[in-house]
Design an enzyme around this catalytic site. Structure first.
Site, PDB file in Angstrom:
ATOM      1  N   GLY A  57       0.802  -1.228   0.000  1.00  0.00           N
ATOM      2  CA  GLY A  57       0.000   0.000   0.000  1.00  0.00           C
ATOM      3  C   GLY A  57       0.833   1.275   0.000  1.00  0.00           C
ATOM      4  O   GLY A  57       1.892   1.363  -0.637  1.00  0.00           O
ATOM      5  N   ILE A  58       0.336   2.257   0.732  1.00  0.00           N
ATOM      6  CA  ILE A  58       0.977   3.579   0.763  1.00  0.00           C
ATOM      7  C   ILE A  58       2.382   3.484   1.357  1.00  0.00           C
ATOM      8  O   ILE A  58       3.323   4.111   0.865  1.00  0.00           O
ATOM      9  CB  ILE A  58       0.088   4.561   1.561  1.00  0.00           C
TER      10      ILE A  58
ATOM     11  N   ASP B 237       4.846  -5.557  15.856  1.00  0.00           N
ATOM     12  CA  ASP B 237       3.509  -4.991  15.938  1.00  0.00           C
ATOM     13  C   ASP B 237       3.581  -3.640  16.645  1.00  0.00           C
ATOM     14  O   ASP B 237       4.149  -3.556  17.745  1.00  0.00           O
ATOM     15  CB  ASP B 237       2.653  -5.990  16.749  1.00  0.00           C
ATOM     16  N   VAL B 238       3.006  -2.604  16.044  1.00  0.00           N
ATOM     17  CA  VAL B 238       3.053  -1.284  16.689  1.00  0.00           C
ATOM     18  C   VAL B 238       2.212  -1.236  17.970  1.00  0.00           C
ATOM     19  O   VAL B 238       2.292  -0.280  18.724  1.00  0.00           O
ATOM     20  CB  VAL B 238       2.635  -0.135  15.737  1.00  0.00           C
TER      21      VAL B 238
ATOM     22  N   GLY C 131      -1.833   1.451   9.720  1.00  0.00           N
ATOM     23  CA  GLY C 131      -3.186   1.855  10.094  1.00  0.00           C
ATOM     24  C   GLY C 131      -4.212   0.827   9.673  1.00  0.00           C
ATOM     25  O   GLY C 131      -3.969   0.032   8.757  1.00  0.00           O
TER      26      GLY C 131
ATOM     27  N   TYR D 148     -11.995   5.629  13.359  1.00  0.00           N
ATOM     28  CA  TYR D 148     -10.896   5.948  12.433  1.00  0.00           C
ATOM     29  C   TYR D 148     -10.660   7.460  12.363  1.00  0.00           C
ATOM     30  O   TYR D 148      -9.529   7.935  12.476  1.00  0.00           O
ATOM     31  CB  TYR D 148     -11.254   5.387  11.060  1.00  0.00           C
TER      32      TYR D 148
ATOM     33  N   ILE E 291      -7.245   6.797  -1.597  1.00  0.00           N
ATOM     34  CA  ILE E 291      -6.085   6.338  -2.366  1.00  0.00           C
ATOM     35  C   ILE E 291      -6.335   4.887  -2.753  1.00  0.00           C
ATOM     36  O   ILE E 291      -6.867   4.099  -1.936  1.00  0.00           O
ATOM     37  CB  ILE E 291      -4.788   6.454  -1.519  1.00  0.00           C
TER      38      ILE E 291
HETATM   39  P1  NDP Z   1      -3.181  -1.011   3.775  1.00  0.00           P
HETATM   40  O1  NDP Z   1      -4.302  -1.697   4.487  1.00  0.00           O
HETATM   41  O2  NDP Z   1      -2.870  -1.353   2.359  1.00  0.00           O
HETATM   42  O3  NDP Z   1      -1.821  -1.133   4.626  1.00  0.00           O
HETATM   43  C1  NDP Z   1      -1.815  -0.939   6.016  1.00  0.00           C
HETATM   44  C2  NDP Z   1      -0.425  -1.213   6.533  1.00  0.00           C
HETATM   45  O4  NDP Z   1      -0.414  -1.079   7.962  1.00  0.00           O
HETATM   46  C3  NDP Z   1       0.021  -2.637   6.207  1.00  0.00           C
HETATM   47  O5  NDP Z   1       1.382  -2.621   5.866  1.00  0.00           O
HETATM   48  C4  NDP Z   1      -0.201  -3.341   7.532  1.00  0.00           C
HETATM   49  O6  NDP Z   1       0.622  -4.447   7.721  1.00  0.00           O
HETATM   50  C5  NDP Z   1       0.200  -2.237   8.507  1.00  0.00           C
HETATM   51  N1  NDP Z   1      -0.278  -2.536   9.842  1.00  0.00           N
HETATM   52  C6  NDP Z   1      -1.567  -2.677  10.253  1.00  0.00           C
HETATM   53  N2  NDP Z   1      -1.603  -2.978  11.550  1.00  0.00           N
HETATM   54  C7  NDP Z   1      -0.316  -3.015  11.984  1.00  0.00           C
HETATM   55  C8  NDP Z   1       0.302  -3.268  13.237  1.00  0.00           C
HETATM   56  N3  NDP Z   1      -0.426  -3.538  14.324  1.00  0.00           N
HETATM   57  N4  NDP Z   1       1.653  -3.223  13.341  1.00  0.00           N
HETATM   58  C9  NDP Z   1       2.409  -2.961  12.242  1.00  0.00           C
HETATM   59  N5  NDP Z   1       1.883  -2.717  11.020  1.00  0.00           N
HETATM   60  C10 NDP Z   1       0.540  -2.749  10.909  1.00  0.00           C
HETATM   61  O7  NDP Z   1      -3.519   0.519   3.917  1.00  0.00           O
HETATM   62  P2  NDP Z   1      -3.030   1.794   3.105  1.00  0.00           P
HETATM   63  O8  NDP Z   1      -1.713   1.576   2.500  1.00  0.00           O
HETATM   64  O9  NDP Z   1      -4.159   2.233   2.287  1.00  0.00           O
HETATM   65  O10 NDP Z   1      -2.923   2.828   4.330  1.00  0.00           O
HETATM   66  C11 NDP Z   1      -1.694   3.237   4.895  1.00  0.00           C
HETATM   67  C12 NDP Z   1      -1.981   4.407   5.822  1.00  0.00           C
HETATM   68  O11 NDP Z   1      -2.606   5.449   5.077  1.00  0.00           O
HETATM   69  C13 NDP Z   1      -2.930   4.053   6.956  1.00  0.00           C
HETATM   70  O12 NDP Z   1      -2.544   4.743   8.129  1.00  0.00           O
HETATM   71  C14 NDP Z   1      -4.260   4.580   6.463  1.00  0.00           C
HETATM   72  O13 NDP Z   1      -5.127   4.876   7.513  1.00  0.00           O
HETATM   73  C15 NDP Z   1      -3.814   5.814   5.713  1.00  0.00           C
HETATM   74  N6  NDP Z   1      -4.768   6.305   4.736  1.00  0.00           N
HETATM   75  C16 NDP Z   1      -5.165   5.509   3.670  1.00  0.00           C
HETATM   76  C17 NDP Z   1      -6.082   5.993   2.760  1.00  0.00           C
HETATM   77  C18 NDP Z   1      -6.535   5.203   1.582  1.00  0.00           C
HETATM   78  O14 NDP Z   1      -7.459   5.663   0.901  1.00  0.00           O
HETATM   79  N7  NDP Z   1      -5.955   4.066   1.277  1.00  0.00           N
HETATM   80  C19 NDP Z   1      -6.662   7.339   2.907  1.00  0.00           C
HETATM   81  C20 NDP Z   1      -6.185   8.066   4.036  1.00  0.00           C
HETATM   82  C21 NDP Z   1      -5.276   7.553   4.912  1.00  0.00           C
HETATM   83  P3  NDP Z   1       0.147  -5.918   7.210  1.00  0.00           P
HETATM   84  O15 NDP Z   1       0.381  -5.981   5.744  1.00  0.00           O
HETATM   85  O16 NDP Z   1       1.097  -6.760   7.941  1.00  0.00           O
HETATM   86  O17 NDP Z   1      -1.272  -6.068   7.610  1.00  0.00           O
END
Ligand code: NDP
Length: 250
Positions: free
Chosen positions: A29-30, A64-65, A93, A156, A189
């Protein structure tokens, strides 16, 4: 020159050197798009991840965060391997959507624990290093809904709104130590998070965005790269929208 975001200057010449950037959740992701942007510039990226490991070229440790000991332990190992963390991107997130009357304590707390407290745990750990270095750049990945609100996302949007207070308090507390802290507020996104929404909901969101499309993860990466550059060293406590105009002025 003040601290904040990093480049090296010698005899008036800017010398590019590999920086150590830590991005939580850079396996997809991002987070991954941000990591790829820095790696392409020759920087070193480390990441804490819980699911699949990151691709080659990004140094990952499973962690894990939600667990301060795992954060502190992993960050220590990364600093032994790559030197002090100079830039932190708190990106990890989750969402647990639901309408207010049906939202459980567990769904509220799970989102706060990862999106807000998880960011805090990482910030607290890197602040130790950054204060010693008298320089550092903290980027918190918020969301447009942290400022606009969104039905079904009370957990959220609360977690993301709180990141603005966090960045501004860090700025007031540590701005004099050469440390900057900013929030990037993406709109919708195109990642797994938005792909999980039903198609009609995605279309409704798309219609409400002035740009009439979802953003690309790489467009968020561009803002992160700028905030981590020397050009942004006097920017702190700001909320940078990357939302195709959705938030309009926030
Ligand atoms: P994804 O769901 O694609 O990725 C989320 C990432 O967070 C993954 O790498 C996941 O790891 C990691 N993660 C979740 N929980 C934990 C944890 N407890 N400890 C460590 N890592 C963790 O989301 P996006 O890429 O879309 O989002 C990235 C950020 O951008 C987030 O904070 C989201 O809220 C924010 N955001 C996204 C938007 C969007 O439209 N996509 C819009 C606005 C904000 P794993 O792969 O291991 O699960």
């Amino acid at each position: 020159m003040g601290g904040g975001c990093i480049s090296r200057v010698a005899s008036g010449t800017v010398i590019a050197m590999a920086r150590h950037i830590h991005i939580t959740g850079a396996n997809r992701g991002i987070g991954l798009a941000i990591a790829q942007r820095f790696v392409a510039a020759g920087d070193t990226v480390s990441t804490l991840y819980i699911g699949d490991p990151p691709p080659d070229g990004i140094d990952g440790i499973e962690g894990d965060v939600r667990d301060a000991a795992q954060v502190d332990g992993a960050f220590g190992v990364f600093e032994e391997r790559h030197g002090p963390i100079e830039i932190l991107v708190a990106n990890a997130g989750i969402t647990r959507d639901g309408l207010l009357m049906r939202m459980t304590d567990e769904d509220f707390e799970a989102v706060i624990d990862i999106n807000l407290v998880g960011a805090f745990r990482c910030v607290r750990r890197v602040a130790k290093t950054m204060i010693r270095q008298k320089a550092g750049c903290i980027i918190l990945i918020g969301s447009v809904v942290g400022l606009m609100g969104n039905p079904g996302q009370i957990n959220y949007s609360s977690s993301k709104a709180a990141l603005v207070g966090m960045a501004r308090s860090i700025t007031r507390e540590l701005g004099g130590r050469g440390i900057t802290a900013n929030v990037i507020a993406p709109g919708f996104i195109d990642t797994a998070m938005t792909q999980a929404l039903p198609e009609d909901v995605q279309q409704r969101y798309r219609d409400s965005i002035p740009a009439q499309r979802f953003g690309e993860a790489d467009e968020v990466a561009g803002a992160a790269f700028f905030l981590a550059s020397d050009d942004a060293r006097y920017i702190s406590g700001a909320v940078i929208p990357v939302d195709g105009g959705l938030g309009l002025g926030h």
